[in-house]
Scaffold this active site. Sequence first.
Site, PDB file in Angstrom:
ATOM      1  N   ARG A   1     -42.969   6.540 -69.512  1.00 17.64           N
ATOM      2  CA  ARG A   1     -42.266   7.837 -69.500  1.00 17.64           C
ATOM      3  C   ARG A   1     -43.210   9.010 -69.206  1.00 17.64           C
ATOM      4  O   ARG A   1     -43.395   9.930 -70.000  1.00 17.64           O
ATOM      5  CB  ARG A   1     -41.529   8.006 -70.828  1.00 17.64           C
ATOM      6  CG  ARG A   1     -40.619   6.797 -71.050  1.00 17.64           C
ATOM      7  CD  ARG A   1     -39.611   6.959 -72.096  1.00 17.64           C
ATOM      8  NE  ARG A   1     -38.587   7.932 -71.770  1.00 17.64           N
ATOM      9  CZ  ARG A   1     -37.650   8.256 -72.641  1.00 17.64           C
ATOM     10  NH1 ARG A   1     -37.654   7.718 -73.831  1.00 17.64           N
ATOM     11  NH2 ARG A   1     -36.739   9.154 -72.337  1.00 17.64           N
TER      12      ARG A   1
ATOM     13  N   ASP B   1     -28.572   4.129 -70.547  1.00 17.51           N
ATOM     14  CA  ASP B   1     -28.381   4.203 -72.009  1.00 17.51           C
ATOM     15  C   ASP B   1     -27.218   3.347 -72.485  1.00 17.51           C
ATOM     16  O   ASP B   1     -26.986   3.243 -73.691  1.00 17.51           O
ATOM     17  CB  ASP B   1     -28.147   5.662 -72.445  1.00 17.51           C
ATOM     18  CG  ASP B   1     -29.391   6.492 -72.254  1.00 17.51           C
ATOM     19  OD1 ASP B   1     -29.305   7.729 -72.374  1.00 17.51           O
ATOM     20  OD2 ASP B   1     -30.446   5.911 -71.968  1.00 17.51           O
TER      21      ASP B   1
ATOM     22  N   LYS C   1     -26.151  14.464 -78.188  1.00 17.02           N
ATOM     23  CA  LYS C   1     -27.572  14.623 -78.541  1.00 17.02           C
ATOM     24  C   LYS C   1     -28.359  15.132 -77.331  1.00 17.02           C
ATOM     25  O   LYS C   1     -29.158  16.066 -77.458  1.00 17.02           O
ATOM     26  CB  LYS C   1     -28.144  13.278 -78.967  1.00 17.02           C
ATOM     27  CG  LYS C   1     -29.659  13.205 -78.995  1.00 17.02           C
ATOM     28  CD  LYS C   1     -30.202  11.868 -79.442  1.00 17.02           C
ATOM     29  CE  LYS C   1     -30.311  10.857 -78.348  1.00 17.02           C
ATOM     30  NZ  LYS C   1     -31.537  10.935 -77.525  1.00 17.02           N
ATOM     31  N   ASN C   2     -28.106  14.554 -76.153  1.00 18.44           N
ATOM     32  CA  ASN C   2     -28.938  14.871 -74.987  1.00 18.44           C
ATOM     33  C   ASN C   2     -28.539  16.163 -74.289  1.00 18.44           C
ATOM     34  O   ASN C   2     -29.156  16.550 -73.300  1.00 18.44           O
ATOM     35  CB  ASN C   2     -28.954  13.690 -74.012  1.00 18.44           C
ATOM     36  CG  ASN C   2     -29.734  12.518 -74.600  1.00 18.44           C
ATOM     37  OD1 ASN C   2     -30.403  12.645 -75.621  1.00 18.44           O
ATOM     38  ND2 ASN C   2     -29.615  11.358 -73.974  1.00 18.44           N
TER      39      ASN C   2
ATOM     40  N   ARG D   1     -31.287   8.579 -85.134  1.00 25.67           N
ATOM     41  CA  ARG D   1     -31.691   9.597 -84.154  1.00 25.67           C
ATOM     42  C   ARG D   1     -30.538   9.919 -83.209  1.00 25.67           C
ATOM     43  O   ARG D   1     -30.488  11.013 -82.652  1.00 25.67           O
ATOM     44  CB  ARG D   1     -32.878   9.097 -83.325  1.00 25.67           C
ATOM     45  CG  ARG D   1     -34.141   8.904 -84.121  1.00 25.67           C
ATOM     46  CD  ARG D   1     -35.306   8.556 -83.235  1.00 25.67           C
ATOM     47  NE  ARG D   1     -35.500   9.575 -82.194  1.00 25.67           N
ATOM     48  CZ  ARG D   1     -36.461   9.479 -81.282  1.00 25.67           C
ATOM     49  NH1 ARG D   1     -37.257   8.439 -81.248  1.00 25.67           N
ATOM     50  NH2 ARG D   1     -36.606  10.430 -80.376  1.00 25.67           N
TER      51      ARG D   1
ATOM     52  N   CYS E   1     -42.988   5.160 -74.961  1.00 26.59           N
ATOM     53  CA  CYS E   1     -42.196   4.690 -76.103  1.00 26.59           C
ATOM     54  C   CYS E   1     -41.840   3.233 -75.810  1.00 26.59           C
ATOM     55  O   CYS E   1     -42.314   2.647 -74.844  1.00 26.59           O
ATOM     56  CB  CYS E   1     -40.948   5.546 -76.279  1.00 26.59           C
ATOM     57  SG  CYS E   1     -39.784   5.339 -74.930  1.00 26.59           S
TER      58      CYS E   1
HETATM   59  C1  EPZ Z   1     -33.322  11.369 -70.482  1.00 28.10           C
HETATM   60  O1  EPZ Z   1     -34.671  10.979 -70.654  1.00 28.10           O
HETATM   61  C2  EPZ Z   1     -32.588  10.945 -71.751  1.00 28.10           C
HETATM   62  N1  EPZ Z   1     -33.157  11.639 -72.918  1.00 28.10           N
HETATM   63  C3  EPZ Z   1     -32.713   9.429 -71.931  1.00 28.10           C
HETATM   64  O2  EPZ Z   1     -31.932   9.078 -73.076  1.00 28.10           O
HETATM   65  C4  EPZ Z   1     -32.116   8.733 -70.702  1.00 28.10           C
HETATM   66  O3  EPZ Z   1     -32.285   7.350 -70.830  1.00 28.10           O
HETATM   67  C5  EPZ Z   1     -32.836   9.245 -69.437  1.00 28.10           C
HETATM   68  O4  EPZ Z   1     -32.741  10.685 -69.363  1.00 28.10           O
HETATM   69  C6  EPZ Z   1     -32.230   8.655 -68.166  1.00 28.10           C
HETATM   70  O5  EPZ Z   1     -30.876   8.963 -68.098  1.00 28.10           O
HETATM   71  C7  EPZ Z   1     -32.781  12.921 -73.158  1.00 28.10           C
HETATM   72  O6  EPZ Z   1     -32.009  13.523 -72.425  1.00 28.10           O
HETATM   73  C8  EPZ Z   1     -33.382  13.573 -74.389  1.00 28.10           C
HETATM   74  P1  EPZ Z   1     -35.891  10.790 -66.861  1.00 28.10           P
HETATM   75  P2  EPZ Z   1     -35.808  11.529 -69.611  1.00 28.10           P
HETATM   76  O7  EPZ Z   1     -36.929  11.846 -66.715  1.00 28.10           O
HETATM   77  O8  EPZ Z   1     -35.472  12.902 -69.192  1.00 28.10           O
HETATM   78  C9  EPZ Z   1     -39.452   8.482 -64.661  1.00 28.10           C
HETATM   79  C10 EPZ Z   1     -31.485   8.038 -75.131  1.00 28.10           C
HETATM   80  O9  EPZ Z   1     -31.392   6.846 -75.459  1.00 28.10           O
HETATM   81  N2  EPZ Z   1     -40.183   9.761 -64.699  1.00 28.10           N
HETATM   82  O10 EPZ Z   1     -34.579  10.973 -66.165  1.00 28.10           O
HETATM   83  O11 EPZ Z   1     -37.138  11.292 -70.231  1.00 28.10           O
HETATM   84  C11 EPZ Z   1     -39.211   7.902 -66.042  1.00 28.10           C
HETATM   85  O12 EPZ Z   1     -40.338   7.148 -66.473  1.00 28.10           O
HETATM   86  C12 EPZ Z   1     -32.609   8.482 -74.201  1.00 28.10           C
HETATM   87  O13 EPZ Z   1     -30.699   8.948 -75.500  1.00 28.10           O
HETATM   88  C13 EPZ Z   1     -41.420   9.852 -64.067  1.00 28.10           C
HETATM   89  O14 EPZ Z   1     -41.921   8.878 -63.502  1.00 28.10           O
HETATM   90  O15 EPZ Z   1     -35.605  10.518 -68.399  1.00 28.10           O
HETATM   91  C14 EPZ Z   1     -37.997   7.041 -65.818  1.00 28.10           C
HETATM   92  O16 EPZ Z   1     -38.414   5.816 -65.262  1.00 28.10           O
HETATM   93  C15 EPZ Z   1     -33.524   7.328 -73.827  1.00 28.10           C
HETATM   94  N3  EPZ Z   1     -42.084  11.043 -64.091  1.00 28.10           N
HETATM   95  C16 EPZ Z   1     -37.194   7.820 -64.780  1.00 28.10           C
HETATM   96  O17 EPZ Z   1     -38.129   8.734 -64.180  1.00 28.10           O
HETATM   97  C17 EPZ Z   1     -41.558  12.158 -64.697  1.00 28.10           C
HETATM   98  O18 EPZ Z   1     -42.208  13.238 -64.670  1.00 28.10           O
HETATM   99  C18 EPZ Z   1     -36.035   8.641 -65.347  1.00 28.10           C
HETATM  100  O19 EPZ Z   1     -36.557   9.382 -66.426  1.00 28.10           O
HETATM  101  C19 EPZ Z   1     -40.301  12.045 -65.348  1.00 28.10           C
HETATM  102  C20 EPZ Z   1     -39.616  10.846 -65.321  1.00 28.10           C
END
Ligand code: EPZ
Length: 426
Positions: A124, A309, A22-23, A401, A119
């Site tokens: 996020r 995850d 999915k990701n 999802r 969420c």
């Molecule tokens: C991706 O989300 C995945 N989703 C998530 O999977 C996964 O948990 C996550 O990466 C971490 O591995 C998809 O790929 C569609 P991040 P993403 O940006 O990209 C903070 C699932 O269950 N952050 O790596 O949104 C954020 O709040 C989902 O399949 C900022 O502060 O995650 C988090 O604490 C859930 N500012 C950390 O970084 C930003 O601009 C990592 O988030 C961006 C992120």
Amino acid sequence: MDSLIIQGGSCLKGTIKISGAKNSALPIMAASLLSEEPISLGNLPHLADITMMNQLLMNMGARVEFADDHRRLQLHTAEVYNEGIMLAPLAHTMRASFLVLGPLLARFGYARLPLPGGCAIGQRPVDMHLRALSALGVSFELGDAEVVGRVDDSLRGAQVSFEEPTVGGTENILMAAVLAYGETCIDNAAREPEVVDLAQCLQAMGARIEGAGTSTITVEGVERLGACDYDLMPDRIETGTYLVAAATTGGSVRLENARADTIQVVMRHLEQAGAELSTGEGWVALDMGGRTPRAVDIETAPYPGFPTDMQAQFTAMNAIADGSSRIVERVFENRFIHTKDLCRMGADITVSGNEARLRGGATLRGATVEANDLRASASLVIAGLVAEGETTIEHIYHIDRGYEWIEEKLRRLGAEIKRCPNQSQG
Ligand code: EPZ
């Protein structure tokens, strides 16, 4: 919303096939906006999020064609027009829609998108996405619920450094940089396999990228991208979820179309729990031999650390495992949602901040619980498989999802599980 009803007590045994990731699919579908020629994707999973991303692209004028029983998807975005606001109805329900930002800026020099809300697992924010894209020459206007981005005169390669690894941020900047003038260097880039999958698909379209999968990615911008035919990698989180479900029930499973190289840390934790793991070309197998797993300590981190995850799934296993355990969630600020319902089922879990402490050996009892996050739902399914009696998981939209045909796959492994359409659905 449909429900899942599980009779606990089955020991999972047998072979199933893992679906496409999915990701990987979500950013790669967004990347189709970067080329006026069609891209064809194989190993596509049937998931609600994929349907949502298709709808979002079609709302912008993309043509979407399926083949091979929906396993192959062809995306034509030559006629896409950039009315970003069209995304509004959908974008609020799927954060990954924000991944069209980089491609729209690279293709049109303009993007107008709803800001993805928080969420269940956290706020996020997208501040790191916006700061990185600004370095390439984009000006942003932030409203309460939307963001408008404009390329000042042209996207120019730059040095970009993330304060912490962000998967979506790395993907958005990667998809903008491939069509920027000059070289972009991304420092502290996310190293997740799905980032590598996106980079490989972009390379197949003609992009020039070095270092994907490491903390430093270098992109040499090109004039345009072409067509490509690309197969998505297997879903490593689906793989890990079924391995943990088998370990929790003392079972023995073989997962086809799986990639062991993307779940090394998960496999090491399962071996610590007492599972016997074996791998081969395109498959992973786990044998628990009817034993109860040993509890294992977990501390989540960006890849190649322990995947956030997979935390909820291991929490369910630790609830019934022998011994106590400590789980530390270092990626998201509220990812212990599942513990409330696990405790209602009989687990002994104490949560304090980003840390959960479990006393193992619990006998879980079936209950009616509610799914409100994808991986928390998976945790409740695993608990239901091993609980005494019947567990009903309501509102399983979240499961749909991210887990393709979960009840068919679990039934094939011997679980007593069925889906009940919600009669009240209009
Ligand atoms: C991706 O989300 C995945 N989703 C998530 O999977 C996964 O948990 C996550 O990466 C971490 O591995 C998809 O790929 C569609 P991040 P993403 O940006 O990209 C903070 C699932 O269950 N952050 O790596 O949104 C954020 O709040 C989902 O399949 C900022 O502060 O995650 C988090 O604490 C859930 N500012 C950390 O970084 C930003 O601009 C990592 O988030 C961006 C992120």
